[in-house]
Write an enzyme that holds these catalytic residues in place. Structure first.
Site, PDB file in Angstrom:
ATOM      1  N   HIS A  62      -6.562  -6.772  -3.690  1.00 29.88           N
ATOM      2  CA  HIS A  62      -6.164  -7.651  -2.577  1.00 29.88           C
ATOM      3  C   HIS A  62      -7.274  -8.667  -2.284  1.00 29.88           C
ATOM      4  O   HIS A  62      -7.016  -9.847  -2.063  1.00 29.88           O
ATOM      5  CB  HIS A  62      -5.939  -6.854  -1.291  1.00 29.88           C
TER       6      HIS A  62
ATOM      7  N   LYS B 208       7.869   3.083   4.071  1.00 33.53           N
ATOM      8  CA  LYS B 208       7.193   4.388   4.159  1.00 33.53           C
ATOM      9  C   LYS B 208       6.263   4.412   5.371  1.00 33.53           C
ATOM     10  O   LYS B 208       5.842   3.364   5.844  1.00 33.53           O
ATOM     11  CB  LYS B 208       6.360   4.622   2.905  1.00 33.53           C
TER      12      LYS B 208
ATOM     13  N   ARG C 192       0.559  -8.801 -10.713  1.00 26.83           N
ATOM     14  CA  ARG C 192      -0.301  -8.017 -11.596  1.00 26.83           C
ATOM     15  C   ARG C 192       0.298  -7.879 -12.985  1.00 26.83           C
ATOM     16  O   ARG C 192      -0.373  -8.026 -13.982  1.00 26.83           O
ATOM     17  CB  ARG C 192      -0.509  -6.607 -11.014  1.00 26.83           C
TER      18      ARG C 192
ATOM     19  N   SER D  90      -2.501   0.191  -3.702  1.00 25.72           N
ATOM     20  CA  SER D  90      -2.941   1.015  -2.571  1.00 25.72           C
ATOM     21  C   SER D  90      -2.495   2.465  -2.729  1.00 25.72           C
ATOM     22  O   SER D  90      -3.221   3.382  -2.324  1.00 25.72           O
ATOM     23  CB  SER D  90      -2.377   0.469  -1.257  1.00 25.72           C
TER      24      SER D  90
HETATM   25  P1  ADP Z   1       3.681  -5.082  -0.172  1.00 23.88           P
HETATM   26  O1  ADP Z   1       4.225  -3.839   0.442  1.00 23.88           O
HETATM   27  O2  ADP Z   1       4.081  -6.332   0.560  1.00 23.88           O
HETATM   28  O3  ADP Z   1       3.861  -5.202  -1.662  1.00 23.88           O
HETATM   29  P2  ADP Z   1       0.891  -4.589  -0.752  1.00 23.88           P
HETATM   30  O4  ADP Z   1      -0.202  -4.347   0.217  1.00 23.88           O
HETATM   31  O5  ADP Z   1       1.208  -3.519  -1.729  1.00 23.88           O
HETATM   32  O6  ADP Z   1       2.118  -4.989   0.132  1.00 23.88           O
HETATM   33  O7  ADP Z   1       0.588  -5.915  -1.580  1.00 23.88           O
HETATM   34  C1  ADP Z   1       0.435  -7.154  -0.951  1.00 23.88           C
HETATM   35  C2  ADP Z   1       0.278  -8.229  -2.004  1.00 23.88           C
HETATM   36  O8  ADP Z   1      -0.913  -8.025  -2.733  1.00 23.88           O
HETATM   37  C3  ADP Z   1       1.394  -8.252  -3.042  1.00 23.88           C
HETATM   38  O9  ADP Z   1       1.648  -9.576  -3.416  1.00 23.88           O
HETATM   39  C4  ADP Z   1       0.820  -7.485  -4.193  1.00 23.88           C
HETATM   40  O10 ADP Z   1       1.388  -7.901  -5.419  1.00 23.88           O
HETATM   41  C5  ADP Z   1      -0.625  -7.917  -4.103  1.00 23.88           C
HETATM   42  N1  ADP Z   1      -1.491  -6.910  -4.707  1.00 23.88           N
HETATM   43  C6  ADP Z   1      -1.597  -5.596  -4.444  1.00 23.88           C
HETATM   44  N2  ADP Z   1      -2.506  -4.998  -5.231  1.00 23.88           N
HETATM   45  C7  ADP Z   1      -2.987  -5.978  -6.047  1.00 23.88           C
HETATM   46  C8  ADP Z   1      -3.924  -5.999  -7.110  1.00 23.88           C
HETATM   47  N3  ADP Z   1      -4.546  -4.911  -7.540  1.00 23.88           N
HETATM   48  N4  ADP Z   1      -4.158  -7.171  -7.695  1.00 23.88           N
HETATM   49  C9  ADP Z   1      -3.502  -8.273  -7.300  1.00 23.88           C
HETATM   50  N5  ADP Z   1      -2.593  -8.331  -6.329  1.00 23.88           N
HETATM   51  C10 ADP Z   1      -2.338  -7.191  -5.699  1.00 23.88           C
END
Ligand code: ADP
Length: 161
Positions: free
Chosen positions: A17, A41, A92, A130
């Site tokens: 992130h 969730k 990703r 995450s």
């Molecule tokens: P959501 O539930 O909206 O997907 P996340 O917190 O999982 O929320 O992810 C928020 C954003 O960050 C999304 O666009 C996701 O693709 C991106 N993201 C999450 N992890 C990574 C990572 N390791 N590298 C790049 N982008 C990421």
């Protein structure tokens, strides 16, 4: 003034992130990390905890053009309220594509003036999310390369309770 939202669950924020956030700071005048309150969730960290962790990281990294907020409801409505013209998302792998494509087109249908901008993280973060971090933390795995030290501390505290 070009303003972008970077929305997500951030449960918790990972180095993947942060990689995307940092790239966005070079492209926009202002980036608002937008922590989603609604999640299908139950999150491990409360909304306040997720916001506070991101705030601490913003301060430690001395980002001048980043702020953090939480929101509930329709993302494009929040974007309009904040005068944002872009939504940042991280891509990703191909596996992200279908969901992200759907969301981007739905959001465009709702508000055509707001663009979704996809950024790719460094390769070393392409397998990181995450939920893997939460799982590893619960199993006492090594996550120090995946999260900021404040998040590492917060995870340790959370699982010791
Ligand atoms: P959501 O539930 O909206 O997907 P996340 O917190 O999982 O929320 O992810 C928020 C954003 O960050 C999304 O666009 C996701 O693709 C991106 N993201 C999450 N992890 C990574 C990572 N390791 N590298 C790049 N982008 C990421």
């Amino acid at each position: 003034m070009k303003i972008a939202l970077y929305p997500g669950t951030f449960d918790p924020i990972t180095n993947g992130h942060i990689d995307i956030l940092e790239r966005a700071t070079h492209l926009f005048d202002k980036v608002i990390v937008t922590v989603a309150v609604n999640s299908s969730k139950t999150p491990m960290f409360s909304t306040k905890e997720r916001v506070d962790l991101i705030q601490t990281i913003i301060q430690q990294k001395r980002y001048k053009n980043v702020s953090v907020e939480h929101f509930e409801g329709l993302l494009v409505s929040f974007a309009k309220k904040k005068n944002a013209t872009a939504i940042i998302r991280g891509l990703r792998a191909i596996s992200d594509f279908e969901y992200e494509f759907q969301m981007a087109l739905i959001n465009r249908k709702q508000a055509g003036e707001i663009a979704t901008v996809f950024l790719m993280p460094h390769e070393k973060y392409t397998y990181l999310n995450s939920s893997i971090v939460r799982e590893l933390a619960l199993l006492n795995g090594n996550i120090k390369d995946f999260v900021h030290p404040v998040v590492l501390r917060a995870l340790k505290k959370k699982i010791s309770h």
